[in-house]
Design an enzyme around this catalytic site. Structure first.
Site, PDB file in Angstrom:
ATOM      1  CE  LYS A 130     -18.484   8.147   6.401  1.00 42.47           C
ATOM      2  NZ  LYS A 130     -17.348   8.180   5.456  1.00 42.47           N
ATOM      3  CB  SER A 205     -18.314  10.996   3.283  1.00 42.66           C
ATOM      4  OG  SER A 205     -17.516   9.843   3.498  1.00 42.66           O
ATOM      5  CB  SER A 229     -14.359  10.076   3.439  1.00 43.20           C
ATOM      6  OG  SER A 229     -14.863  10.410   2.171  1.00 43.20           O
TER       7      SER A 229
END
Length: 559
Positions: A130, A205, A229
């Protein structure tokens, strides 16, 4: 300083230039919603590269890499090409660094050839990260134009450990601006969409990770989770994802929003197309003693006895509790069907199943939201002040892309330290109430133990249209409780089966709104998963119980 729009234009140009030109394809038209089969048909990947990337079991990949049957260069190239195809289909990547990753893979192949030994438990495996997990020498913008041009001076601790384990970090993936959204859109890289239906969100996210792994562009990725997330992208993309407890995976050296807010810490966790990928990641990272590199990492070795379910009757007959709804918002028909499928599968496998009575989920959700809002507005504005980049206030495709320079989230207001302490005290009291509530289930399980794990929706809907993921309580209450949660994929929305049901007696306006949102045609083909929930620091046991749930579902499907 250049304007934020000029910074974005330059960053997008550099990203495009980092993609090998012979890996560019002609993507299908936007009218094609389901693009999950396109990597097979696009012609870029060879037969062997398709074989490699379709090998979703991480243990199998690791075995072939360790034996030398497949080289790390072969495996990394295959996944890299598929990741670049995924980027052109769903816009899931941020940083692309092909030469660097292949140089690392070459070193690993040479080491294996020379010594006959692997570097570590993840030898040769490409891993996606990420866009907040720093890699030395690369930008980490985290969706902020204001952070374009900020190059990491060192690796995050997790990156360092992954290198020690023999992994090959090879791409970084898209996030929403600020991270504090359950969808994925920012001004720098744009919107990430769902491969199963591009009209739907990939979640957030860690939405870039979810979409990339959904398309088999990575065998194993790392996301972060402060309110769902990791789990929301796993749920919406039909993959596995683990939310560990605070500090079990090292966070030091990664960038983040709301740094200093340590009442509800964000945690890093793995996503994969296989449950073996989840276990392999956790075992490997913990084996490197992260507490010696990160002062906030928990000093807890991998516990093989816990994985053998020593505190859960050895796993022979478990008692699972199903939470059908959270008493706030009733899930849509496909989610209920997934719960019913899971219950039937577990009963067929010889386990006990009881109903779970949720306790004060609204109060838990309100507490975590109040803690976030205590200073988040100031944090977002401080981060964007240098370039006056707008703060995104909606994920709506129309409003969110307006780029109004005065955009601000009006609900983000600060409170006093004393007021924050009262919220934190209330949350601590709620954790104690929930613990006692769980312990009392010993009276109904029939095993002599409290409920072993809870099976719960992760959202009251499958992946919704962009801008519509407005309810995250099913995941974020677990961050407030610090419970371990592993997402297991179950099924997909089927328009012929998941018809809209007659209206029930609505619990509140939110529940009514959620009911009215459901149209099976809108959600068609969306993946559906569920959470397997254990208690604090029960990562090993939760992984083992998720394996049991997963095996039961697969056995039922095969019957």
């Amino acid at each position: 300083m250049a304007s934020w729009k000029e910074l974005i234009e330059d960053k997008r140009r550099r990203q495009q230039e980092s993609i090998p030109k012979d890996w560019l394809i002609t993507p299908p038209p936007e009218t094609i919603c389901d693009v999950t089969g396109f990597p097979e048909r696009c012609g870029l990947l060879s037969e062997k590269e398709l074989l490699i990337t379709n090998t979703v079991d991480v243990d199998t990949l690791l075995a072939k890499l360790a034996s030398g049957e497949w080289s790390s260069v072969e495996v990394t190239t295959a996944f890299y090409k598929r990741a670049i195809v995924a980027q052109q289909l769903v816009n899931c990547l941020t940083e692309v660094f092909v030469k660097r990753a292949l140089a690392r893979a070459t070193e690993l192949d040479e080491y294996l050839k020379t010594t006959g030994q692997v570097v570590g438990p993840l030898h040769g495996l490409p891993i996606s990260l990420k866009d907040q997990i720093c890699i030395k020498g690369l930008e980490t913008t985290m969706g902020y134009a204001s952070w374009i041009g900020k190059y990491a001076e060192r690796d995050a601790v997790l990156t360092e450990i992954l290198y020690e384990c023999g992994a090959v970090p090879f791409v970084r993936t898209n996030v929403p601006q600020t991270l504090m959204w359950p969808e994925t859109y920012n001004f720098v890289f744009g919107r990430t969409v769902n491969p199963a239906n591009r009209n739907l969100t990939s979640g957030g996210s860690s939405g870039g990770e979810g979409a990339l792994i959904h398309l088999k562009g990575s065998p194993l990725g790392v996301g972060s989770d402060v309110g769902g997330s990791v789990r929301i992208p796993a749920l919406f993309n039909g993959i596995y994802g683990l939310r560990p407890s605070y500090g079990r995976v090292p966070y030091e050296g990664a960038v983040n929003s709301m740094v200093g807010q340590d009442s509800i810490p964000s945690v890093l966790g793995p996503l994969s197309n296989s449950i073996s990928g989840i276990k392999a990641f956790m075992q490997a990272v913990i084996s490197r003693k992260p507490w010696e590199k990160d002062p906030l990492a928990v000093r807890k070795k991998w516990d093989e006895e816990a994985y053998a379910l020593s505190e859960h009757g050895g796993g022979g007959k478990l008692c699972f509790a199903i939470m059908w709804d959270d008493r706030i918002v009733v899930p849509h028909p496909p989610i209920i069907r997934a719960l019913e499928m899971t219950k039937a599968a577990l009963l067929a496998a010889g386990h006990a199943v009881v109903d779970w009575e949720p306790l004060k989920h609204l109060e838990l959700a309100n507490a975590i939201s109040a803690i976030w809002k205590a200073g988040s507005g100031d944090d977002f504005q401080a981060t964007t002040a240098a370039t006056r980049e707008p703060i995104i206030r909606t994920m709506s495709p129309v409003e969110g892309e307006a780029m109004d320079d005065e955009t601000i989230r009006p609900e983000e207001t600060g409170i006093s330290a004393y007021q924050l302490w009262q919220i934190q005290r209330e949350r601590a009291e709620l954790r104690k109430e929930y613990l006692d509530h769980w312990q009392k289930t010993v009276e109904i399980t029939g095993t002599g133990r409290p409920v072993d794990a809870i099976i719960s929706p992760g959202a009251p809907f499958a992946a919704p249209p962009h801008g519509k993921n407005g309810y995250t309580n099913y995941t974020k209450v677990l961050n407030a409780l610090d419970y371990v949660s592993c997402v297991v994929p179950v099924t997909r929305v089927d328009t012929s089966v998941d018809v809209k049901k007659p209206a029930h007696r609505f619990l509140n306006a939110l529940d009514e709104s959620n009911y009215n949102q459901y149209d099976p045609v809108v959600f068609q083909n969306a993946p559906i998963g569920l959470q397997v929930i254990g208690r604090t620091l029960e990562e090993e046991a939760v992984i083992a119980m998720a394996e049991i749930v997963d095996s039961a579902l697969k056995a039922t499907a095969a019957a």
